[in-house]
Every structure is written in C-alpha cells, then in structure tokens.
Write an enzyme that holds these catalytic residues in place. Structure first.
Site, PDB file in Angstrom:
ATOM      1  N   ASN A 209       7.335  32.415   0.715  1.00 20.52           N
ATOM      2  CA  ASN A 209       8.103  31.258   1.190  1.00 20.52           C
ATOM      3  C   ASN A 209       7.888  30.089   0.227  1.00 20.52           C
ATOM      4  O   ASN A 209       7.194  30.228  -0.774  1.00 20.52           O
ATOM      5  CB  ASN A 209       7.694  30.906   2.619  1.00 20.52           C
ATOM      6  N   LYS A 288       7.604  50.676  -8.846  1.00 22.47           N
ATOM      7  CA  LYS A 288       8.735  49.744  -8.759  1.00 22.47           C
ATOM      8  C   LYS A 288       9.963  50.459  -8.176  1.00 22.47           C
ATOM      9  O   LYS A 288      10.321  51.547  -8.626  1.00 22.47           O
ATOM     10  CB  LYS A 288       9.041  49.224 -10.171  1.00 22.47           C
ATOM     11  N   PHE A 323       0.082  23.937  12.547  1.00 19.40           N
ATOM     12  CA  PHE A 323       1.294  23.251  12.096  1.00 19.40           C
ATOM     13  C   PHE A 323       2.475  24.009  12.688  1.00 19.40           C
ATOM     14  O   PHE A 323       2.374  25.205  12.957  1.00 19.40           O
ATOM     15  CB  PHE A 323       1.388  23.276  10.562  1.00 19.40           C
ATOM     16  N   LYS A 337       4.059  26.475  20.693  1.00 17.44           N
ATOM     17  CA  LYS A 337       3.006  27.014  19.807  1.00 17.44           C
ATOM     18  C   LYS A 337       1.634  26.440  20.173  1.00 17.44           C
ATOM     19  O   LYS A 337       0.627  27.153  20.146  1.00 17.44           O
ATOM     20  CB  LYS A 337       3.336  26.709  18.333  1.00 17.44           C
ATOM     21  N   LYS A 341      -0.921  29.303  21.233  1.00 14.80           N
ATOM     22  CA  LYS A 341      -1.965  29.602  20.248  1.00 14.80           C
ATOM     23  C   LYS A 341      -3.270  28.846  20.538  1.00 14.80           C
ATOM     24  O   LYS A 341      -4.163  28.798  19.715  1.00 14.80           O
ATOM     25  CB  LYS A 341      -1.431  29.288  18.848  1.00 14.80           C
TER      26      LYS A 341
END
Ligand code: PMT
Length: 407
Positions: A209, A288, A323, A337, A341
């Site tokens: 990301n 690959k 976060f 969350k 969590k």
C-alpha cells in the site's frame, strides 16, 4: 533551559574541533557549567587554552592528570554531568564508545557515564557511510545515545557532501530542547509500527500500500521526545527512519505480528500506525509468474491475522492505540475498530481528504476513546499531530498511575 546544567563537552580530533569553541561559548552564555574533555588529536586543531578560557574550567586531556587527590577525574566528571555532548565526534571516538574501548580521558568518561549522551558526528562522507561507522552509530542509538546529524556542504577534504558538523547554534538548540521537554514518558517502553506490509506473490511481485512510514516515524519521535524508550517495527517505507530510535524491519503482516508480539509484554504503550495488509495471496509462487497463464489471472487471497485485534485480546496493562484509515463514514468505522480491537484510543484519518493520510507530510486526525471524541485536530504537520497524540496518551498513562496510587 541550560542554566545551571553541568555539561561535559567532548571534542575529538577532526577539523571541526575548532567549532568546539563556539559551542562552548554558547553553552556558557546560556548559563551552563561546561567541562571540556579533548582528545590528544583535538589539541592539534584547537588549543586547550582557548577552551579553558571560554569554559572557565580546567580542560581535561590526560586520564592520568589527576591533580585533585579527592576525586578520580573521569568518574567525577561522568557522575556530575547532566549531559555529555561529543562535538565533533570522529569515526574513531564513535567506534570506541560503541565497542567499550576506554583508552583516553574522553572514552573513559563516556564509559563511566549514566547521563544522556548526545553525539554530533563530523567526518568525510565515505567514512560516515562506511558500514562499520553506520553499524557503530546504530549500536549507540540502540543504547539510547542521541545523534545530531551532520549537515551537507563543503567538507575539509574537498568533497561537497554530508559530513559537516552541525552548526554550533543547532547543537546548542538541540541540547536546550532536550532539557525543555517534560519527560512524561521517562522509563516507559513505547512500541510503534510504521509503514506498509508487503505480501509476496512471487519472487519479484507483491501486494502493498501507499504508506510512507512518515506518520509512524513522527509518532516514534514524539514518544522519544517525551523520554520514552522507543522501538519501531516497520514494514516497507519510503521515508527515512528517525536516527537514534531502535528499528526492526519486517516485510509481511505475519512477520510484523511476530515482532510485535515478541515485544508486547514489556511495552507500556503500543501505537499501531502501520498500514497492514488485510489479505495475502493464498499461494506464494516460487518462480516468477509467466504471462503464458492466460489473459486473465485469478488470484486467491486469504485474511491475514489482525495484529491490533490480537494485541487487544491479550492486553494486560498496556495502552493500545490503533489507527483507522477510512474513506467514508469515518467516525462509525473508527469507533467500530476501537471497540472490536479493544483499543484505548483510535486515531481516525479520512485518507481521501486533501492533506490527510498516506504519503504527505500532513494529516488531519481525530482521536477517540470509548467515551467519544478526545480531540479533533485540524490539518497539521505529521510531527505536530504525533506530538499532540503522544501528549494525550502520556496524560492517560499518568492518570492511570494516579488512580492506582489513590486506591
Ligand atoms: O505512513 P504514512 O504515509 O505517513 O501514512 C499514514 C497512515 C495513513 C498509514 C496512517 O495514518 C494510518 O492510518 N495507519 C493505519 C492504516 C490501516 O491499516 O488502517 P486500517 O483501518 O486498515 O486498520 C486499523 C488498525 O488495525 C490499524 O492500526 C492497523 O495497523 C491495524 N491492523 C490492520 C490489519 C491487520 N491485519 N492488522 C492490524 O494490526
């Protein structure tokens, strides 16, 4: 901030030793009691008399120059220093300290010191980048030494590159800032995750990301500035990790889980700013992947373990901060969350908003706890946002301590 502080200024033998005079003069001007230790090589660049005149104290060079029978000089200096700054620190002096070598007045004093040590390196760029020097600096940083990075510019050897001693004003400002910070997290272990994880598909391809690591690194620096002992577990990052903070590199979510869990027990605060993959390829190909597999390639993905949730489930006394990177219904998902969590705080950022989230130098965060919004911050530099967050977390820790005291 420097008034009344006893500062030992170690000057080792490089051309930048002449800047030791300006550093000494500025420290004395700011009210510090300065004791100078010079290596023999440093005396080739600047005279001890200059430093004695500026510091108004005897300058120490030889370990065996014991002219006061009441004390052992290097132990006495080490015991009374509020801080030792080595400026300039040569590769040799850094190497000695990293390896426990004590063969002159400066190195013996450094080994005997329990106060904070600040190192301002100055040397030729190739020396500064030599793996041995890099390794020694990392060792020292891991042991808690603080570094004031050298600047880039004309070096005495003719190169224009990194290696110039930081300017005396910069060094004195850094020391002043160090003394001015309220050390709210002194003695606390803070674990910060940063960057993005990598989930490999084949030897050359992976899923990841946009996380640069900037937010996590800023959080780590803010925690360190409050006196914490900080460890960063970082995935893939494009930003430079902060010097002087212990850094553990990982690739995948599974590796991050392992490294974080290994340190969870001894951590007082955990801040999960990393962007962790929710899914990884079911199969990791050994070779690959070839185009001959056809026009459409279906990849099968499976869930990774949720690290934050795992920490939440195993939480004892740690303060756990997650976060939430959202693009819609930010508050709803962030609070979900926080609850799911078992976090003490959740830091929500709308990563679709201009100036917020991935990659940039700024962020717009809202900090929640179980009662609701703790603070909604405007667009701020990531460093400022991290400072605010760490102050809130440090105050919460203090509150918990006060409550247990009252009981
Ligand atoms: O690195 P920068 O470029 O500065 O960007 C900063 C940031 C946008 C990455 C940062 O501000 C941020 O939002 N980090 C969290 C990103 C994220 O993964 O958010 P999430 O909403 O998908 O996950 C929620 C929380 O669970 C996060 O604390 C995450 O670390 C954690 N998580 C998620 C999945 C997983 N498998 N394990 C986890 O621990």
């Amino acid at each position: 901030m420097l008034r009344g502080k006893t500062i030992v200024l170690g000057i080792s033998g490089g051309i930048a030793a002449y800047k030791g005079a300006a550093i000494c003069s500025k420290l004395v001007g700011a009210g510090a009691n300065v004791h100078v230790i010079m290596t023999t090589s440093a005396t080739k660049f600047i005279t001890p008399l200059t430093l004695q005149t500026l510091s108004k104290n005897e300058v120490h060079i030889d370990t065996f120059d014991e002219n006061n029978p009441q004390v052992v000089n290097h132990i006495n200096l080490a015991d009374h220093a509020d801080l030792i700054v080595i400026a300039p620190a040569t590769a040799n002096t850094i190497g000695k300290l990293a390896n426990g070598i004590a063969d002159d007045m400066l190195s013996t004093t450094l080994l005997a010191a329990t106060c904070p040590i600040v190192i301002a390196p100055a040397m030729n760029v190739h020396m500064y980048e030599h793996p041995a020097v890099v390794h020694n600096m990392k060792l020292l940083a891991d042991r808690g030494a603080m570094f004031i990075d050298p600047g880039t510019g004309q070096l005495a050897c003719g190169y224009v590159a990194k290696g110039r001693l930081a300017e005396p004003e910069e060094i004195v400002d850094a020391l002043s800032r160090w003394f001015s910070k309220p050390q709210l997290l002194q003695g606390q272990s803070v674990l910060v995750t940063a960057g993005g994880t990598i989930e490999r598909l084949d030897p050359v391809r992976y899923l990841t990301n946009d996380s640069s690591g900037k937010m996590g690194f800023a959080v780590a620096e803010a925690a360190r500035a409050l006196g914490a002992d900080v460890t960063i577990v970082a995935g893939r990052t494009s930003a430079e990790p902060p010097p002087g903070i212990r850094l553990v590199r990982v690739e995948s979510a599974a590796q991050m889980l392992e490294e974080v869990l290994a340190r969870y027990e001894q951590s007082n605060i955990v801040i999960k700013s990393a962007a962790v993959a929710d899914y990884r390829p079911v199969q990791r190909f050994g070779q690959k992947l070839k185009k001959s597999r056809g026009d459409v390639l279906h990849l099968e993905l499976e869930r990774t373990t949720d690290i934050l949730q795992t920490l939440g489930e195993q939480k004892k006394t740690q303060i756990l901060v997650g976060f939430a990177a959202e693009t819609e219904d930010v508050e709803k998902y962030a609070l979900d969350k926080l609850e799911r969590k078992h976090c003490d705080f959740i830091v929500a950022n709308d990563v679709s908003a201009e100036g917020a989230g991935f990659n940039g130098d700024t962020n717009i965060i809202t900090i929640y706890n179980k009662q609701g919004i703790v603070e909604r911050l405007p667009l701020l530099g990531k460093a400022q946002a991290a400072e605010r967050l760490m102050n809130i977390v440090a105050n919460r820790l203090q509150q918990i301590k006060d409550d247990s005291h009252d009981r």
